[in-house]
Design a protein around this motif. Structure first.
Motif, mmCIF file in Angstrom:
data_model
loop_
_atom_site.group_PDB
_atom_site.id
_atom_site.type_symbol
_atom_site.label_atom_id
_atom_site.label_comp_id
_atom_site.label_asym_id
_atom_site.label_seq_id
_atom_site.Cartn_x
_atom_site.Cartn_y
_atom_site.Cartn_z
ATOM 1 N N MET A 168 56.141 -57.260 -82.985
ATOM 2 C CA MET A 168 56.756 -58.213 -83.908
ATOM 3 C C MET A 168 55.891 -59.450 -84.084
ATOM 4 N N VAL A 169 55.313 -59.940 -82.995
ATOM 5 C CA VAL A 169 54.412 -61.098 -83.099
ATOM 6 C C VAL A 169 53.200 -60.736 -83.956
ATOM 7 N N GLY A 170 52.612 -59.576 -83.699
ATOM 8 C CA GLY A 170 51.463 -59.146 -84.489
ATOM 9 C C GLY A 170 51.800 -58.994 -85.964
ATOM 10 N N ALA A 171 52.980 -58.409 -86.255
ATOM 11 C CA ALA A 171 53.386 -58.237 -87.643
ATOM 12 C C ALA A 171 53.600 -59.578 -88.323
ATOM 13 N N ASP A 172 54.193 -60.530 -87.615
ATOM 14 C CA ASP A 172 54.366 -61.867 -88.189
ATOM 15 C C ASP A 172 53.025 -62.512 -88.528
ATOM 16 N N LEU A 173 52.051 -62.350 -87.645
ATOM 17 C CA LEU A 173 50.743 -62.949 -87.903
ATOM 18 C C LEU A 173 50.065 -62.295 -89.106
ATOM 19 N N VAL A 174 50.266 -60.989 -89.277
ATOM 20 C CA VAL A 174 49.713 -60.321 -90.464
ATOM 21 C C VAL A 174 50.349 -60.895 -91.724
ATOM 22 N N VAL B 188 51.614 -63.886 -92.037
ATOM 23 C CA VAL B 188 51.050 -65.223 -92.263
ATOM 24 C C VAL B 188 49.794 -65.095 -93.112
ATOM 25 N N LEU B 189 48.971 -64.087 -92.793
ATOM 26 C CA LEU B 189 47.740 -63.861 -93.552
ATOM 27 C C LEU B 189 48.032 -63.474 -95.002
ATOM 28 N N THR B 190 48.919 -62.479 -95.209
ATOM 29 C CA THR B 190 49.165 -62.008 -96.576
ATOM 30 C C THR B 190 49.767 -63.109 -97.451
ATOM 31 N N GLN B 191 50.760 -63.818 -96.921
ATOM 32 C CA GLN B 191 51.401 -64.852 -97.733
ATOM 33 C C GLN B 191 50.486 -66.062 -97.909
ATOM 34 N N GLY B 192 49.683 -66.351 -96.893
ATOM 35 C CA GLY B 192 48.721 -67.441 -97.018
ATOM 36 C C GLY B 192 47.662 -67.150 -98.072
ATOM 37 N N VAL B 193 47.162 -65.925 -98.105
ATOM 38 C CA VAL B 193 46.181 -65.530 -99.122
ATOM 39 C C VAL B 193 46.785 -65.661 -100.517
ATOM 40 N N LEU B 194 48.040 -65.200 -100.670
ATOM 41 C CA LEU B 194 48.678 -65.298 -101.988
ATOM 42 C C LEU B 194 48.939 -66.751 -102.379
ATOM 43 N N ALA B 195 49.289 -67.587 -101.396
ATOM 44 C CA ALA B 195 49.486 -69.008 -101.701
ATOM 45 C C ALA B 195 48.205 -69.623 -102.244
ATOM 46 N N VAL C 221 48.842 -56.323 -105.310
ATOM 47 C CA VAL C 221 49.191 -54.990 -104.806
ATOM 48 C C VAL C 221 48.685 -54.805 -103.377
ATOM 49 N N ALA C 222 47.462 -55.246 -103.123
ATOM 50 C CA ALA C 222 46.883 -55.081 -101.778
ATOM 51 C C ALA C 222 47.687 -55.866 -100.741
ATOM 52 N N MET C 223 48.061 -57.101 -101.072
ATOM 53 C CA MET C 223 48.845 -57.900 -100.124
ATOM 54 C C MET C 223 50.251 -57.336 -99.948
ATOM 55 N N ALA C 224 50.815 -56.759 -101.021
ATOM 56 C CA ALA C 224 52.142 -56.126 -100.905
ATOM 57 C C ALA C 224 52.080 -54.932 -99.961
ATOM 58 N N ALA C 225 51.015 -54.139 -100.065
ATOM 59 C CA ALA C 225 50.872 -52.981 -99.182
ATOM 60 C C ALA C 225 50.705 -53.422 -97.733
ATOM 61 N N LEU C 226 49.894 -54.448 -97.516
ATOM 62 C CA LEU C 226 49.664 -54.935 -96.157
ATOM 63 C C LEU C 226 50.945 -55.550 -95.577
ATOM 64 N N ALA C 227 51.687 -56.284 -96.402
ATOM 65 C CA ALA C 227 52.947 -56.874 -95.935
ATOM 66 C C ALA C 227 53.976 -55.793 -95.643
ATOM 67 N N GLY C 228 54.038 -54.759 -96.477
ATOM 68 C CA GLY C 228 54.954 -53.652 -96.224
ATOM 69 C C GLY C 228 54.635 -52.941 -94.924
ATOM 70 N N ALA C 229 53.332 -52.775 -94.644
ATOM 71 C CA ALA C 229 52.933 -52.159 -93.380
ATOM 72 C C ALA C 229 53.336 -53.037 -92.195
ATOM 73 N N ALA C 230 53.204 -54.360 -92.354
ATOM 74 C CA ALA C 230 53.586 -55.271 -91.272
ATOM 75 C C ALA C 230 55.086 -55.206 -90.994
ATOM 76 N N THR D 77 57.067 -69.792 -92.356
ATOM 77 C CA THR D 77 58.214 -69.213 -91.643
ATOM 78 C C THR D 77 57.768 -68.105 -90.701
ATOM 79 N N PHE D 78 56.813 -67.298 -91.132
ATOM 80 C CA PHE D 78 56.333 -66.220 -90.266
ATOM 81 C C PHE D 78 55.528 -66.759 -89.087
#
Length: 435
Positions: free
Chosen positions: A71-77, A79-86, A100-109, A169-170
């Motif tokens: 869960m900690v690892g997924a949250d950090l991922v 943070v990366l996906t939403q930070g990149v989109l921001a 699309v790439a960030m959506a796929a990575l966030a879905g995996a997290a 938040t993540f």
């Protein structure tokens, strides 16, 4: 209940749920103007599809390496996906491939995160039902506040602000989860007080864990992935009450939950205006709060039977939309539907946590998540073509009939109807066992 461990876990989940609740609105308002409805649908579809494909592996990895670590690892991922989109939205319109790439990575997290949620609750709370009810109230409040907050922030600032807050938040969730210190032997993985459960995979019927030891037991990094998946499936399949509920929930996903939002938003919006639909969704959230609060107080001997009775009330939600009820009827129907679903959700989560061996809880949770979400995704995909064959009102009447028939099937299944509340863990006194 509010000791340091549960307080940290509650904070982690509450802020994470708030971030999640903001995202659908952010995606619709930020991606829609750039790439249209099809772009929004594709981005959300990639997120959901990635989650469904990977969630079973998330359950295996959570049992191997510990729910908390995953869960900690997924949250950090995230943070990366939403930070990149921001950053991308602050810099200008982001390219579609990046969304699309960030959506796929966030879905995996999320697929790595959610299977461990069930496993963590019994490790951080002495009374899983009270903990689940409290978390359900937080979920409902997040869905009351999150969408409105996202819309306001986009109107006043930009989509980049929403994504930046979501990343924050993540990050806070990851910090809180990392600070949780579990009892020796509990590690950070799956765990739970198992009550009278079915016999499967070497689990003894009626076993209870002593001292709340869990199954992080960290880690079984060696072992076959296929064997772990098979063992999780065997544990899931051996519990008739569990797979029977999920089969019914797949049908619910296709015919009830999946079509409800697209059909309801269109019918209510066209008849009473978009503000009326937004108000109805708010009453749905308010009902969810009430259902969660009720589940804090009521401790039925047969939780799934009680949850089934509550779910029968959910029928009024699609029915009031299909029959073209006025605004008071619409709001009442949504409030009752939210309360019914929340009460069922707490009874279900508590039953899964307390009747499943700790060592396989994350994998079993992954199977039930995969079944539930796949039905909803299929329902969302099919609702468009279905409206070409029959009217939206008729589809919602079918949803209401399906809801009632599903409740009848739940109650008619002996394994579901007779499943008893798990005994409190060893060492729990009657005084501290009361809600």
């Amino acid at each position: 209940m509010w000791d340091r461990r549960f307080t940290l876990y509650f904070t982690a989940r509450a802020v994470s749920l708030l971030g999640d609740a903001m995202m659908p609105v952010a995606a619709a308002l930020a991606v829609g103007p750039l790439y249209g409805i099809s772009g929004v649908g594709f981005v959300l579809g990639v997120w959901t599809g990635t989650f469904v494909l990977l969630v079973l592996f998330g359950g295996v990895l959570a049992d191997r390496f510990g729910a908390r670590r995953m869960m900690v690892g997924a949250d950090l991922v995230r943070v990366l996906t939403q930070g990149v989109l921001a950053v991308a939205f602050f810099a200008g319109p982001p390219p579609f491939w990046l969304l699309v790439a960030m959506a796929a990575l966030a879905g995996a997290a999320v697929a790595m995160f959610l299977p461990g949620v069930n496993g963590m609750v019994p490790l951080v709370a002495h009374e899983p039902q009270r903990a689940n009810a409290t978390l359900k109230v937080a979920d409902a409040l997040a869905h009351l506040i999150g969408p409105a907050l996202a819309g306001l922030l986009i109107a006043l600032t930009s989509a980049g602000t929403v994504y930046a807050i979501d990343a924050g938040t993540f990050l806070l969730s990851a910090v809180c989860l990392a600070l949780i210190r579990l009892a020796p032997g509990a590690g950070g993985g799956a765990g739970g007080d198992t009550g009278a459960g079915d016999t499967a995979g070497g689990a003894t019927e009626g076993r209870t864990t002593e001292g709340r030891t869990g199954a992080d037991s960290a880690a079984r990094p060696g072992g076959s992935l296929r064997r772990d998946l098979r063992q999780g499936w065997q544990e899931f399949r051996a519990r008739t009450w569990m797979w029977a509920v999920i089969l019914i929930w797949v049908v619910y996903g296709v015919l009830v939950f999946g079509p409800l939002v697209p059909l309801g938003s269109t019918l209510v919006g066209d008849r009473l205006g978009p503000n009326a639909y937004g108000l109805a969704v708010s009453f749905l959230g308010a009902g969810t709060v009430l259902g969660g609060l009720l589940a804090l107080r009521v401790r039925p001997a047969r939780p799934l039977a009680a949850g089934t009775v509550a779910m029968a009330l959910y029928t009024v939600l699609p029915l009031c939309v299909a029959l073209g009820g006025d605004l008071p009827m619409l709001l009442t129907g949504h409030a009752l539907g939210g309360a019914a679903l929340a009460f069922w959700s707490v009874m279900w989560a508590t039953s899964v946590q307390t009747h499943t061996p700790p060592a396989v809880l994350n994998r079993v949770s992954a199977y039930e998540l995969a079944g539930s979400v796949s039905g909803i995704a299929l329902g969302q995909i099919l609702v468009g073509p279905a409206t070409a064959l029959i009217s939206p009102e008729s589809l919602l009447l079918l949803s209401a009939a399906t809801c009632l028939a599903g409740c009848a099937a739940l109650f008619a299944t002996p394994a579901i109807r007779t499943l008893r509340r798990a005994a409190p863990p060893a060492g729990t006194t009657p005084e501290n066992a009361r809600p």
